[in-house]
Design a protein around this motif. Structure first.
Motif, PDB file in Angstrom:
ATOM      1  N   SER A  38       9.132  -5.341  -0.859  1.00 57.01           N
ATOM      2  CA  SER A  38       7.993  -6.000  -1.499  1.00 57.01           C
ATOM      3  C   SER A  38       8.190  -7.502  -1.464  1.00 57.01           C
ATOM      4  N   VAL A  93       3.327  -5.379  -0.200  1.00 57.21           N
ATOM      5  CA  VAL A  93       4.461  -4.571   0.234  1.00 57.21           C
ATOM      6  C   VAL A  93       4.727  -4.844   1.706  1.00 57.21           C
ATOM      7  N   GLY A 125       7.614  -2.237  -7.679  1.00 62.54           N
ATOM      8  CA  GLY A 125       8.727  -3.133  -7.423  1.00 62.54           C
ATOM      9  C   GLY A 125       9.292  -3.810  -8.663  1.00 62.54           C
ATOM     10  N   MET A 183       7.269   0.415  -4.139  1.00 61.25           N
ATOM     11  CA  MET A 183       7.418  -0.995  -3.803  1.00 61.25           C
ATOM     12  C   MET A 183       6.204  -1.819  -4.224  1.00 61.25           C
ATOM     13  N   ALA A 184       5.048  -1.192  -4.320  1.00 59.94           N
ATOM     14  CA  ALA A 184       3.904  -1.891  -4.897  1.00 59.94           C
ATOM     15  C   ALA A 184       4.186  -2.209  -6.370  1.00 59.94           C
ATOM     16  N   ARG A 233      -0.121  -7.444  -5.582  1.00 62.21           N
ATOM     17  CA  ARG A 233       1.176  -7.123  -5.002  1.00 62.21           C
ATOM     18  C   ARG A 233       1.077  -6.968  -3.490  1.00 62.21           C
ATOM     19  N   TYR A 255       9.983   0.630   2.847  1.00 62.12           N
ATOM     20  CA  TYR A 255       9.161  -0.438   2.278  1.00 62.12           C
ATOM     21  C   TYR A 255      10.018  -1.365   1.437  1.00 62.12           C
TER      22      TYR A 255
END
Length: 339
Positions: A43, A329, A130, A127-128, A327, A41
């Motif tokens: 972002s 991703v 990030g 990554m959400a 957010r 992942y």
């Protein structure tokens, strides 16, 4: 490792301008580094959008794979810090700017840019969070180190529907702070912000309203400000005695005009937040908190959108136009054909 893999590449064109497209890269195309990561992942950040613009001021050399954030599993390593199979995160430093970044199925990086994925987070959650969530955590940490406590009063979060703002609201609420969220999208997003933990939602105009005189009413114990700009001067006038402002962004502009009065009459602090070259000791400490007692569950549950590499162009255009909420991703292990 695949012979060929997908990556979103920005190239400078001979006739001028830049062009971004999904390409097939080989292992040999990756830049130097002592750790190769299979990226799961990445972002989407405003900085990633700027990387696709010729005059965005982000990319230092072409071609470039944008994506300042990534999380995945170590595939190969000649580093003493990491071994194949380790789960890692990279935010900040050079990726996506002067070194191929996270919009790729594989990335080769320097080990000093990586932190272990902390217990309590998976790659998608990391990554959400990030760079935006890490910047929010740095901002909250700065307020705490400045002595701001929940008992002192309200915390203002500006740009609260953006990545940094929404994560800051969730973290502060979890830590017991009374949060006032400021947004230019109050009518559309008040419900979201309250679900993130805001106790009050106000418009950008209310938050930025000029204070009368050299000093204003003492409204805020602290401010998390990812917007900056001229309104920062007004916020400084409204910080209560011993409070602090953590400023991390410039979407409202780079300049503001103030006096020394809030600092010498109320003993406030203005703290600059840099997430790019944050020292590793602090970086690892905050990521552990983000996987533990600071984990922004409300933000992770409410405001996360997942896309594939081929959806990047429209998504990056949206964030550049100021239309992003929460957010996004990027699942780099896409269904696009690869060898």
């Amino acid at each position: 490792m695949k012979n060929h893999f997908n990556a979103y590449v920005v190239r400078k064109e001979e006739q001028g301008g830049v062009k971004a497209a999904i390409e097939q890269l080989k292992k040999e195309d990756l830049p130097n580094g002592d750790v190769t990561v299979q990226v799961q992942y990445s972002s989407v950040n405003y900085k990633d959008g700027l990387a696709t613009l010729e005059k965005g001021g982000v990319v230092r050399e072409y071609p470039m794979v944008p994506g300042i954030d990534m999380a995945g599993t170590v595939e190969e390593s000649v580093s003493g810090r990491f071994a194949p199979g380790d789960r890692v995160i990279s935010t900040g430093f050079e990726p996506g700017v002067s070194h191929y970044g996270g919009y790729s199925e594989y990335a080769r990086l320097r080990s000093e840019w990586l932190v272990p994925l902390p217990p309590g987070l998976n790659e998608k959650e990391a990554m959400a969070i990030g760079t935006a969530g890490f910047t929010a955590a740095l901002s909250v940490d700065a307020l705490l180190q400045a002595g701001v406590t929940p008992e002192m009063g309200k915390i203002l979060v500006t740009g609260a529907t953006g990545g940094v703002g929404s994560m800051a609201v969730a973290i502060l609420a979890k830590l017991g702070f009374e949060v006032t969220a400021s947004t230019g999208k109050k009518d559309q997003e008040e419900s979201l912000l309250r679900n993130l933990g805001a106790s009050e939602v106000i418009t950008r105009e209310e938050a930025d309203a000029p204070a009368k005189g050299a000093m204003g009413k003492q409204l805020w114990a602290g401010v998390v400000d990812p917007t900056g700009g001229p309104a920062l001067a007004e916020r400084l006038k409204q910080i209560q005695y011993g409070g602090a402002v953590a400023v991390s962004g410039l979407t409202g502009g780079t300049a503001f005009e103030s006096t020394v009065l809030p600092f010498i009459l109320r003993g406030i602090q203005l703290v600059g937040i840099d997430s790019v070259y944050c020292p590793m000791e602090r970086r690892e400490r905050l990521w552990k908190l983000l996987g533990g007692e600071w984990k922004p569950e409300r933000a992770l549950e409410l405001g996360i959108r997942e896309i594939s590499l081929d959806q990047l162009p429209l998504t990056l255009e949206t964030i550049l136009q100021g239309g992003a909420v929460g957010r996004t991703v990027v699942n780099t292990i896409s269904d696009l054909p690869s060898a």
